[in-house]
Design a protein around this motif. Structure first.
Motif, PDB file in Angstrom:
ATOM      1  N   GLY A 131       0.826  -1.204   0.000  1.00  0.00           N
ATOM      2  CA  GLY A 131       0.000   0.000   0.000  1.00  0.00           C
ATOM      3  C   GLY A 131       0.852   1.241   0.000  1.00  0.00           C
ATOM      4  N   CYS A 132       0.206   2.383  -0.177  1.00  0.00           N
ATOM      5  CA  CYS A 132       0.916   3.657  -0.187  1.00  0.00           C
ATOM      6  C   CYS A 132       0.672   4.478   1.074  1.00  0.00           C
ATOM      7  N   ASP A 133      -0.118   3.969   1.994  1.00  0.00           N
ATOM      8  CA  ASP A 133      -0.349   4.641   3.278  1.00  0.00           C
ATOM      9  C   ASP A 133      -0.756   3.562   4.283  1.00  0.00           C
ATOM     10  N   THR A 134       0.114   2.574   4.439  1.00  0.00           N
ATOM     11  CA  THR A 134      -0.268   1.334   5.135  1.00  0.00           C
ATOM     12  C   THR A 134       0.816   0.904   6.107  1.00  0.00           C
ATOM     13  N   VAL A 135       0.395   0.369   7.250  1.00  0.00           N
ATOM     14  CA  VAL A 135       1.315  -0.295   8.164  1.00  0.00           C
ATOM     15  C   VAL A 135       0.818  -1.726   8.366  1.00  0.00           C
ATOM     16  N   GLY A 136       1.697  -2.680   8.213  1.00  0.00           N
ATOM     17  CA  GLY A 136       1.373  -4.077   8.480  1.00  0.00           C
ATOM     18  C   GLY A 136       1.812  -4.432   9.887  1.00  0.00           C
ATOM     19  N   VAL A 137       0.903  -4.997  10.666  1.00  0.00           N
ATOM     20  CA  VAL A 137       1.175  -5.325  12.063  1.00  0.00           C
ATOM     21  C   VAL A 137       0.973  -6.807  12.279  1.00  0.00           C
ATOM     22  N   LEU A 138       1.891  -7.432  13.012  1.00  0.00           N
ATOM     23  CA  LEU A 138       1.849  -8.875  13.270  1.00  0.00           C
ATOM     24  C   LEU A 138       1.968  -9.132  14.759  1.00  0.00           C
ATOM     25  N   GLU A 139       1.075  -9.966  15.264  1.00  0.00           N
ATOM     26  CA  GLU A 139       1.197 -10.473  16.634  1.00  0.00           C
ATOM     27  C   GLU A 139       1.315 -11.977  16.534  1.00  0.00           C
ATOM     28  N   ALA A 140       2.332 -12.563  17.162  1.00  0.00           N
ATOM     29  CA  ALA A 140       2.564 -14.004  17.078  1.00  0.00           C
ATOM     30  C   ALA A 140       2.708 -14.579  18.469  1.00  0.00           C
ATOM     31  N   ALA A 141       2.438 -15.874  18.582  1.00  0.00           N
ATOM     32  CA  ALA A 141       2.573 -16.570  19.867  1.00  0.00           C
ATOM     33  C   ALA A 141       3.262 -17.900  19.633  1.00  0.00           C
ATOM     34  N   ASP A 142       4.073 -18.329  20.612  1.00  0.00           N
ATOM     35  CA  ASP A 142       4.731 -19.626  20.499  1.00  0.00           C
ATOM     36  C   ASP A 142       3.932 -20.667  21.267  1.00  0.00           C
ATOM     37  N   SER A 143       4.459 -21.892  21.334  1.00  0.00           N
ATOM     38  CA  SER A 143       3.736 -22.983  21.977  1.00  0.00           C
ATOM     39  C   SER A 143       3.573 -22.759  23.464  1.00  0.00           C
ATOM     40  N   GLY A 144       4.402 -21.884  24.048  1.00  0.00           N
ATOM     41  CA  GLY A 144       4.267 -21.550  25.462  1.00  0.00           C
ATOM     42  C   GLY A 144       3.313 -20.392  25.678  1.00  0.00           C
ATOM     43  N   ARG A 145       2.633 -19.919  24.586  1.00  0.00           N
ATOM     44  CA  ARG A 145       1.660 -18.826  24.603  1.00  0.00           C
ATOM     45  C   ARG A 145       2.289 -17.485  24.923  1.00  0.00           C
ATOM     46  N   LYS A 146       3.602 -17.366  24.771  1.00  0.00           N
ATOM     47  CA  LYS A 146       4.231 -16.055  24.873  1.00  0.00           C
ATOM     48  C   LYS A 146       3.958 -15.298  23.573  1.00  0.00           C
ATOM     49  N   THR A 147       3.637 -14.016  23.670  1.00  0.00           N
ATOM     50  CA  THR A 147       3.279 -13.241  22.490  1.00  0.00           C
ATOM     51  C   THR A 147       4.397 -12.279  22.109  1.00  0.00           C
ATOM     52  N   TYR A 148       4.460 -12.019  20.807  1.00  0.00           N
ATOM     53  CA  TYR A 148       5.462 -11.116  20.253  1.00  0.00           C
ATOM     54  C   TYR A 148       4.760 -10.246  19.211  1.00  0.00           C
ATOM     55  N   ALA A 149       5.199  -8.992  19.067  1.00  0.00           N
ATOM     56  CA  ALA A 149       4.569  -8.081  18.115  1.00  0.00           C
ATOM     57  C   ALA A 149       5.635  -7.364  17.306  1.00  0.00           C
ATOM     58  N   THR A 150       5.321  -7.114  16.030  1.00  0.00           N
ATOM     59  CA  THR A 150       6.249  -6.395  15.165  1.00  0.00           C
ATOM     60  C   THR A 150       5.447  -5.829  13.998  1.00  0.00           C
ATOM     61  N   GLY A 151       6.085  -5.057  13.137  1.00  0.00           N
ATOM     62  CA  GLY A 151       5.376  -4.489  12.006  1.00  0.00           C
ATOM     63  C   GLY A 151       6.299  -3.662  11.123  1.00  0.00           C
ATOM     64  N   CYS A 152       5.749  -3.158   9.995  1.00  0.00           N
ATOM     65  CA  CYS A 152       6.542  -2.332   9.084  1.00  0.00           C
ATOM     66  C   CYS A 152       5.614  -1.378   8.333  1.00  0.00           C
ATOM     67  N   VAL A 153       6.207  -0.334   7.717  1.00  0.00           N
ATOM     68  CA  VAL A 153       5.457   0.738   7.058  1.00  0.00           C
ATOM     69  C   VAL A 153       5.696   0.702   5.557  1.00  0.00           C
ATOM     70  N   ALA A 154       4.602   0.819   4.764  1.00  0.00           N
ATOM     71  CA  ALA A 154       4.686   0.950   3.308  1.00  0.00           C
ATOM     72  C   ALA A 154       4.102   2.308   2.927  1.00  0.00           C
ATOM     73  N   TYR A 155       4.846   3.063   2.108  1.00  0.00           N
ATOM     74  CA  TYR A 155       4.407   4.416   1.777  1.00  0.00           C
ATOM     75  C   TYR A 155       4.875   4.792   0.368  1.00  0.00           C
ATOM     76  N   CYS A 156       4.049   5.540  -0.361  1.00  0.00           N
ATOM     77  CA  CYS A 156       4.460   6.129  -1.634  1.00  0.00           C
ATOM     78  C   CYS A 156       3.504   7.261  -1.966  1.00  0.00           C
ATOM     79  N   ASN A 157       3.900   8.121  -2.917  1.00  0.00           N
ATOM     80  CA  ASN A 157       3.092   9.285  -3.282  1.00  0.00           C
ATOM     81  C   ASN A 157       2.250   9.040  -4.532  1.00  0.00           C
ATOM     82  N   ASN A 158       2.748   8.229  -5.470  1.00  0.00           N
ATOM     83  CA  ASN A 158       1.979   7.914  -6.672  1.00  0.00           C
ATOM     84  C   ASN A 158       2.467   6.595  -7.253  1.00  0.00           C
ATOM     85  N   ARG A 159       1.753   6.115  -8.277  1.00  0.00           N
ATOM     86  CA  ARG A 159       2.053   4.799  -8.851  1.00  0.00           C
ATOM     87  C   ARG A 159       3.426   4.766  -9.500  1.00  0.00           C
ATOM     88  N   THR A 160       3.893   5.905  -9.985  1.00  0.00           N
ATOM     89  CA  THR A 160       5.189   5.925 -10.671  1.00  0.00           C
ATOM     90  C   THR A 160       6.359   5.688  -9.719  1.00  0.00           C
TER      91      THR A 160
END
Length: 759
Positions: A131-160
């Protein structure tokens, strides 16, 4: 034997050891395929055809296909293929959020998938946001049910802006590795639009009406411009890991009845340290399905891949092969071995050996004496060069430059030898790890004088990280404050640098706030005192230190607590020393999701007011007991800063307070909450300074301590103390700060939810 006879013999041997029969894949009378996908045992489409319910595959027709399609029963996701090497490839759904032309959110799909039996490979998959104005966010858990979170940003002004075959580095799409943890069993992920200041997705709607986030196997996606308008794929392949049971090979072999490696020519192996259970494979020279009786069959390696040199003849053997050199040649006949070389005559070989022996004997004494002294000198030079190499590699020269730049004021308490720190940590034993993050791993150690310390082993793989390490040493060495973790020394003679700090035994404010067994210890009096201590440190860094310092990573997980629950500010790896003739610094956005200053995205300027904003988030945490950022459920899918400010505007302070705050004075609570609200204003110029905040909290604490210390405090005395606290707070008017009754429009879109350089 002539050449023709030899070739005939080799053909006969090859025929004897070559089996043409088709190798079994599944149990007898069980289907081997579902549609176009092979279903090898231990998997099966019925209970009688699988090893157990763990490996059961649903095989059904769908509304869009005329052929059968295999599905995982626990998630109803289609299976693309299954490998006996412990991998299964499945189709994974896409998460999305879409907007109207005016920026109003029309729909949002957040994917939450729990894996019952199989684990998502953290090394062979990644999260991608498009996307051009989007953040992807991830929450994950392991077999011990501990949770982890991370993410990244996608940005642009036009298709070119989009270039064909470009990597997902942030322009139009971004990608991030999954948390490298023990057996991922659950992932929750989604995309969020309108992340930049006052944009709300409206400026890019014409060519990018929706944002997308999805898990995908490494190397399976390449961005195209058409994906911004509409992502055609609804699913992408994701690699899952599978094993048999949860025992090791040694444990499983004790019960042969349930032991899965049934083939006679098979063996068991453990898949790795981060996985439980075991897998089976055929012996070398055999192939097939090791989970079936007679499933491993020999094949002729001479007719397929082998390592024989061109002039050697390959002879197939049971489970192996032999490379035979031609007559008159010697060696093992293999490319990676001695190959085939002409034989030398016995007489010539004896003459050569005799000459060598006489030469060695004649010069042995001289060589031994000369070699001994040369070896000692070489080892000494090598050791000195290695130490110099590590010193330079770990930023020793940069540290010297920093010391000179600050007039020699930086003093390291002690330069430790690596042997001392190895002994203190039992050779950096895994059981001594206190925690780890983007800057390094922290171990608990005991020095020879029985002093308990924390030893940080930095993660350095590029020059930027070296600068961050040296920066932390320089910053901490210049700070002399009782509420700052003290640096005791460092070691630069190792491959990665080591820093020794005082040991703070009682965990972090984050751990106490979000652990029900610990949060009860944080009474209102303790929380108020901790707030005052943190504010005092930041005010000292901004105003009283010899050179102003901006921390840049103030958060509850970086505030340690000692045995008396006294606050100790830590983790100065991201800090910046501000030159006296500069009031702000251009810098990359750096920090943790939920704590980022929204003003970063407009000015790209780093000021002390960024620390004020982060402190405001911590203060909101102490008041509400909530995390800085939660996501995944509509009712809490928001930033704590926005939630807190919105609740204050609506007069709902008492509704959002932590349930463990039960003995506080309501008026004083409102005073502290108002301080947090002012710190969280969108514009940095509208926020108070940390010096003002520290003075206000000090005044409130004085009133509270008098109230706690005397139950007979008269109403007149209480009012006088309150007036004193308020007069301290009004220093904001003296220095020209914003009015205390003014409010700034505040929305979720003004607070970036991106994660850049998070630690």
């Amino acid at each position: 034997m002539d050449v023709h006879s030899k070739q005939l013999l080799l053909m006969v041997v090859a025929v004897i050891y070559t089996k043409v029969a088709t190798q079994p894949v599944s149990l007898p009378n069980c289907p081997t395929k579902c549609g176009n996908v092979t279903i090898p045992f231990p998997f099966g489409t019925t209970n009688n055809c699988s090893l157990d319910n763990t490996f059961l595959i649903d095989c059904n027709k769908t509304s869009s296909t005329s052929t059968d399609v295999p599905f995982l029963p626990q998630t109803n996701q289609s299976v693309l293929n299954i490998s006996l090497d412990g991998e299964l490839r499945a189709a994974w759904p896409v998460a999305s959020d879409c907007y109207s032309e005016n920026g109003t959110k029309l729909s949002q799909i957040i994917q939450d998938i729990n894996m019952t039996h199989f684990h998502i490979s953290p090394t062979k998959n990644k999260l991608i946001a498009v996307g051009c104005d989007t953040v992807g966010v991830l929450e994950a858990a392991d077999s011990g049910r501990k949770t982890y979170a991370t993410g990244c940003v996608a940005y642009c002004n036009n298709r070119t802006d989009i270039v064909a075959n470009q990597p997902c580095s942030g322009i139009g799409c971004c990608e991030i590795q999954l948390p490298q943890v023990h057996m991922l069993t659950r992932v929750l992920y989604g995309s969020y639009g309108g992340i930049f200041y006052n944009q709300s997705h409206s400026k890019v709607h014409d060519f990018n009406p929706c944002g997308y986030a999805f898990l995908i196997e490494n190397g399976s996606y390449s961005l195209t411009r058409s994906d911004l308008l509409k992502l055609k794929n609804k699913e992408f392949p994701v690699l899952l890991n599978w094993t048999v049971g949860n025992q090791t090979c040694l444990q499983a072999q004790k019960n042969l009845f349930n032991y899965a490696c049934k083939a006679e020519k098979s063996t068991c192996y453990d898949p790795g340290t981060n996985k439980s259970g075991y897998l089976c494979r055929c012996f070398g020279g055999y192939r097939g399905n090791p989970y079936l009786i007679n499933g491993c069959e020999e094949y002729n390696e001479c007719l397929e891949h082998n390592d024989c040199v061109e002039e050697a003849t390959c002879i197939d053997l049971p489970g192996s092969y032999h490379c035979l050199c031609p007559e008159g040649y010697e060696g093992d006949g293999k490319n990676n071995g001695t190959g085939c070389s002409p034989k030398s005559s016995t007489k010539s070989r004896k003459d050569i050996m005799l000459t060598i022996a006489l030469s060695v004997s004649a010069s042995l004494v001289a060589l031994l004496i000369g070699s001994f002294y040369a070896y000692l000198a070489f080892k000494k030079r090598k050791f000195i060069k290695l130490q110099e190499h590590f010193f330079q590699q770990n930023g020793g020269l940069l540290l010297q430059q920093q010391i000179g730049r600050h007039g020699g004021s930086t003093e390291i308490a002690k330069v430790f030898k690596v042997e001392e720190l190895k002994e203190a940590t039992n050779n950096f034993d895994q059981g001594k790890i206190l925690g780890q993050g983007g800057q390094g791993i922290v171990y608990k150690g005991v020095l020879q004088n029985n002093r308990i310390v924390a030893i940080k082993k930095s993660k350095i793989s590029d020059p930027n990280q070296v600068e961050s390490f040296i920066n932390e040493v320089v910053v901490l060495s210049q700070i002399n404050h009782r509420n700052v973790v003290k640096i005791l020394g460092c070691c630069l003679e190792t491959e990665v640098p080591l820093v020794v700090y005082e040991f703070i035994p009682n965990g972090t404010v984050y751990e106490h706030l979000h652990d029900e067994t610990q949060s009860i210890k944080l009474t209102w009096k303790t929380r108020l005192r901790i707030s005052k201590e943190i504010a005092g440190v930041l005010a000292y860094l901004h105003s009283a230190a010899s050179t102003p310092i901006i921390h840049r990573d103030v958060k509850s997980s970086n505030i340690l607590l000692d045995q008396n629950l006294t606050a100790k500010v830590s983790d100065f790896g991201a800090s910046r020393i501000v030159p006296l003739d500069h009031s702000q610094i251009n810098t990359l956005v750096q920090g943790t999701l939920g704590y980022l200053d929204p003003e970063y995205f407009h000015t790209s300027q780093l000021t002390e007011k960024s620390d004020v904003y982060r402190f405001g988030v911590v203060l909101a945490e102490l008041l509400t007991g909530k995390k800085a950022l939660s996501f995944g459920r509509p009712e809490v899918d928001r930033n704590l800063a926005a939630y807190f400010v919105s609740s204050m505007k609506q007069g709902r302070l008492l509704h959002i307070l932590d349930k463990n705050i039960d003995e506080a004075n309501i008026e004083q609570l409102k005073e502290v909450a108002h301080i947090a609200e002012r710190c969280l204003r969108v514009k940095g110029e509208d926020r108070p300074t940390m010096k003002e905040v520290a003075m206000e909290l000090e005044g409130i604490l004085v009133v509270e301590e008098r109230r706690w210390g005397s139950d007979n405090l008269s109403s007149e005395e209480a009012e006088n103390l309150l007036k004193t606290a308020r007069s301290i707070k009004n220093i904001e008017d003296v220095v020209g700060g914003s009015g205390i009754n003014s409010y700034e429009s505040y929305s979720l879109n003004q607070i970036s939810m991106s994660l850049i350089g998070g630690r």
